[in-house]
Design a protein around this motif. Structure first.
Motif, PDB file in Angstrom:
ATOM      1  N   GLU A   3      57.336  25.458 -60.003  1.00 54.30           N
ATOM      2  CA  GLU A   3      56.780  25.824 -61.509  1.00 54.30           C
ATOM      3  C   GLU A   3      57.854  25.335 -62.281  1.00 54.30           C
ATOM      4  N   HIS A   4      57.676  24.487 -63.418  1.00 46.51           N
ATOM      5  CA  HIS A   4      58.731  24.040 -64.294  1.00 46.51           C
ATOM      6  C   HIS A   4      57.918  23.810 -65.664  1.00 46.51           C
ATOM      7  N   GLY A   5      58.891  23.867 -66.657  1.00 42.29           N
ATOM      8  CA  GLY A   5      58.586  24.043 -67.996  1.00 42.29           C
ATOM      9  C   GLY A   5      58.523  25.423 -68.797  1.00 42.29           C
ATOM     10  N   GLN A   6      58.015  25.325 -69.903  1.00 44.98           N
ATOM     11  CA  GLN A   6      57.663  26.565 -70.578  1.00 44.98           C
ATOM     12  C   GLN A   6      56.444  26.872 -71.126  1.00 44.98           C
ATOM     13  N   TYR A   7      55.859  28.183 -71.250  1.00 44.16           N
ATOM     14  CA  TYR A   7      54.546  28.296 -71.832  1.00 44.16           C
ATOM     15  C   TYR A   7      54.868  27.647 -73.086  1.00 44.16           C
ATOM     16  N   PRO A   8      53.628  26.882 -73.620  1.00 39.38           N
ATOM     17  CA  PRO A   8      52.420  26.661 -72.996  1.00 39.38           C
ATOM     18  C   PRO A   8      52.203  25.630 -71.983  1.00 39.38           C
ATOM     19  N   MET A   9      53.354  24.872 -71.845  1.00 43.58           N
ATOM     20  CA  MET A   9      53.500  23.617 -71.014  1.00 43.58           C
ATOM     21  C   MET A   9      54.036  23.763 -69.975  1.00 43.58           C
ATOM     22  N   VAL A  10      53.123  24.206 -68.835  1.00 45.21           N
ATOM     23  CA  VAL A  10      53.914  24.547 -67.329  1.00 45.21           C
ATOM     24  C   VAL A  10      53.277  23.741 -66.328  1.00 45.21           C
ATOM     25  N   ASP A  11      53.991  23.108 -65.677  1.00 44.27           N
ATOM     26  CA  ASP A  11      53.415  22.458 -64.367  1.00 44.27           C
ATOM     27  C   ASP A  11      53.574  23.077 -63.177  1.00 44.27           C
ATOM     28  N   VAL A  12      52.787  22.926 -62.242  1.00 48.61           N
ATOM     29  CA  VAL A  12      53.015  23.472 -60.841  1.00 48.61           C
ATOM     30  C   VAL A  12      52.891  22.441 -59.844  1.00 48.61           C
ATOM     31  N   ALA A  13      53.712  22.218 -58.964  1.00 45.94           N
ATOM     32  CA  ALA A  13      53.371  21.380 -58.045  1.00 45.94           C
ATOM     33  C   ALA A  13      53.581  21.890 -56.429  1.00 45.94           C
ATOM     34  N   TYR A  14      52.716  21.490 -55.474  1.00 50.08           N
ATOM     35  CA  TYR A  14      52.875  21.980 -54.195  1.00 50.08           C
ATOM     36  C   TYR A  14      53.149  20.911 -53.296  1.00 50.08           C
ATOM     37  N   ARG A  15      54.135  21.064 -52.129  1.00 46.66           N
ATOM     38  CA  ARG A  15      54.442  20.189 -51.375  1.00 46.66           C
ATOM     39  C   ARG A  15      54.382  20.792 -49.918  1.00 46.66           C
ATOM     40  N   PRO A  16      53.442  20.197 -49.284  1.00 50.01           N
ATOM     41  CA  PRO A  16      53.229  20.812 -47.447  1.00 50.01           C
ATOM     42  C   PRO A  16      54.570  20.045 -47.148  1.00 50.01           C
ATOM     43  N   THR A  17      55.186  20.955 -46.028  1.00 46.04           N
ATOM     44  CA  THR A  17      56.276  20.618 -45.415  1.00 46.04           C
ATOM     45  C   THR A  17      56.402  20.696 -43.718  1.00 46.04           C
ATOM     46  N   THR A  18      56.902  19.790 -43.216  1.00 42.03           N
ATOM     47  CA  THR A  18      56.705  20.110 -41.849  1.00 42.03           C
ATOM     48  C   THR A  18      57.909  19.334 -41.221  1.00 42.03           C
ATOM     49  N   CYS A  19      57.679  18.833 -39.885  1.00 42.13           N
ATOM     50  CA  CYS A  19      58.925  18.001 -38.966  1.00 42.13           C
ATOM     51  C   CYS A  19      58.491  16.714 -39.701  1.00 42.13           C
ATOM     52  N   ASN A  20      59.595  15.989 -39.889  1.00 42.21           N
ATOM     53  CA  ASN A  20      59.577  14.576 -40.417  1.00 42.21           C
ATOM     54  C   ASN A  20      59.157  13.486 -39.250  1.00 42.21           C
ATOM     55  N   VAL A  60      68.056  24.712 -32.638  1.00 45.56           N
ATOM     56  CA  VAL A  60      67.305  24.679 -33.988  1.00 45.56           C
ATOM     57  C   VAL A  60      68.028  24.300 -35.293  1.00 45.56           C
ATOM     58  N   ASN A  61      69.698  24.333 -34.902  1.00 45.51           N
ATOM     59  CA  ASN A  61      70.596  23.897 -36.194  1.00 45.51           C
ATOM     60  C   ASN A  61      70.613  22.181 -35.939  1.00 45.51           C
ATOM     61  N   SER A  62      69.917  21.738 -35.095  1.00 45.82           N
ATOM     62  CA  SER A  62      70.246  20.279 -35.011  1.00 45.82           C
ATOM     63  C   SER A  62      69.456  19.449 -36.094  1.00 45.82           C
ATOM     64  N   CYS A  63      68.623  20.163 -36.855  1.00 46.08           N
ATOM     65  CA  CYS A  63      67.437  19.489 -37.804  1.00 46.08           C
ATOM     66  C   CYS A  63      68.095  19.914 -39.091  1.00 46.08           C
ATOM     67  N   PRO A  64      68.322  18.781 -39.868  1.00 48.66           N
ATOM     68  CA  PRO A  64      68.877  19.034 -41.204  1.00 48.66           C
ATOM     69  C   PRO A  64      68.040  19.504 -42.375  1.00 48.66           C
ATOM     70  N   TYR A  65      66.669  19.436 -41.965  1.00 52.31           N
ATOM     71  CA  TYR A  65      65.466  19.502 -42.392  1.00 52.31           C
ATOM     72  C   TYR A  65      64.889  21.136 -42.553  1.00 52.31           C
ATOM     73  N   GLY A  66      65.592  21.778 -41.481  1.00 46.71           N
ATOM     74  CA  GLY A  66      65.204  23.173 -41.041  1.00 46.71           C
ATOM     75  C   GLY A  66      63.584  23.186 -40.500  1.00 46.71           C
ATOM     76  N   ALA A  67      63.339  22.327 -39.863  1.00 44.84           N
ATOM     77  CA  ALA A  67      62.126  21.943 -39.454  1.00 44.84           C
ATOM     78  C   ALA A  67      61.788  22.759 -37.902  1.00 44.84           C
ATOM     79  N   ILE A  68      63.020  23.244 -37.354  1.00 45.61           N
ATOM     80  CA  ILE A  68      62.720  23.801 -35.984  1.00 45.61           C
ATOM     81  C   ILE A  68      62.935  25.111 -36.037  1.00 45.61           C
TER      82      ILE A  68
END
Ligand code: SF4
Length: 284
Positions: free
Chosen positions: A53-70, A108-116
């Motif tokens: 969520e970024h910006g300030q009222y009344p101009m605020v944007d929300v973005a969603y990013r699905p995340t998984t193993c790449n 688990v620690n071998s993935c830099p993206y934290g996907a494991i």
């Protein structure tokens, strides 16, 4: 050889979490020998939605990013696996062998993206395996593709050359290119999640009545170079998107034959709403 890739369109995600639930439905409590041990009911997020969520009222944007193993082509998890527990199939899918990987939490620690994720019950490292068990039995689409109501996900099995062309044509990006892992999961409209904006609202006051200042020409400049141009809309709002956050000073030059020219300089750290700017008629 054709290989699997996944395109995720950030602009289309509404945070409904159907992909998260479909992943749970597919893997929780279900054993796919040779592919994956059952996912535990709690604690694992093989698919999850990051929000911004970024910006300030009344101009605020929300973005969603699905995340998984790449499903990285130069996967650190594969490089660090000396016993073949983590490997990449010829079709590009990165797998964790549920038998060979048992008892090794270091994976688990071998993935830099934290996907494991570590499965305490099964004593095994796990992640989303691109629904390989479904694809191998002929399913045409991934579970996330089947359930997403807005068409965020698009899987493609194509030659690398063809995929490179699609990446160029559709201006796709990957997460954290600095890891040099070369993901096979690509993002469309990722700027919605990472970039910043400068916006504001222009108004006029005539006879004590405040009104939107419509169609005022605005140029966004930095270091003397014009980066973007635009006009205030029917509400008097203006907004310049796609700017790098924390990228220094920007000058907005306003031009109106009725109200004259003026400019404002602002430092962009995070998305910035300049507030309501009142124009005065030069002949008043
Ligand atoms: Fe391996 Fe992580 Fe890349 Fe998936 S995202 S292939 S787990 S390094």
């Amino acid at each position: 050889m054709e290989k699997w890739n996944l395109i995720i369109d950030v602009a289309e995600c509404t945070n409904c979490n159907n992909c998260f639930l479909a992943c749970k439905d597919e893997y929780v409590g279900n054993d796919f020998p040779g592919y994956s041990a059952p996912q535990p009911l709690h604690g694992h997020k093989w698919f999850y939605i990051e929000s911004r969520e970024h910006g300030q009222y009344p101009m605020v944007d929300v973005a969603y990013r699905p995340t998984t193993c790449n499903h990285c082509n130069d996967a650190p998890c594969v490089r660090k696996s000396t016993d073949g527990a983590v490997y990449q199939r010829p079709d590009g899918i990165v797998m964790i062998d549920p038998d060979k990987a048992r008892g090794n939490p270091d994976i688990v620690n071998s993935c830099p993206y934290g996907a494991i994720w570590w499965n305490e019950d099964e004593q095994v490292a796990q992640k989303w395996n691109f629904d390989a068990h479904l694809l191998d039995r002929g399913e045409p689409r991934l579970r996330c593709e089947q359930v997403c109501p807005t068409g965020v996900f698009r899987s493609l099995k194509v030659e690398d050359d063809q995929m490179n062309q699609i990446v160029e044509d559709e201006e796709l990006q990957v997460l954290n290119p600095e890891y040099q892992a070369n993901p096979r999961v690509y993002y469309k409209n990722l700027d919605n999640f990472t970039r910043c904006f400068i916006g504001g609202t222009l108004v006029t006051i005539k006879n004590g009545i405040t009104d939107a200042a419509v169609g005022i020409e605005i140029a966004l400049t930095q270091g003397g170079a014009t980066l973007q141009t635009g006009e205030s809309d029917e509400y008097g709002d203006f907004k310049f998107n796609g700017l790098n956050c924390d990228s220094g000073n920007y000058t907005l030059q306003f031009h109106s034959s009725e109200y004259g020219d003026f400019e404002i300089t602002t430092e962009l750290i995070q998305s910035t709403y300049l507030g309501t700017l009142t124009l005065s008629n030069t002949s008043d």
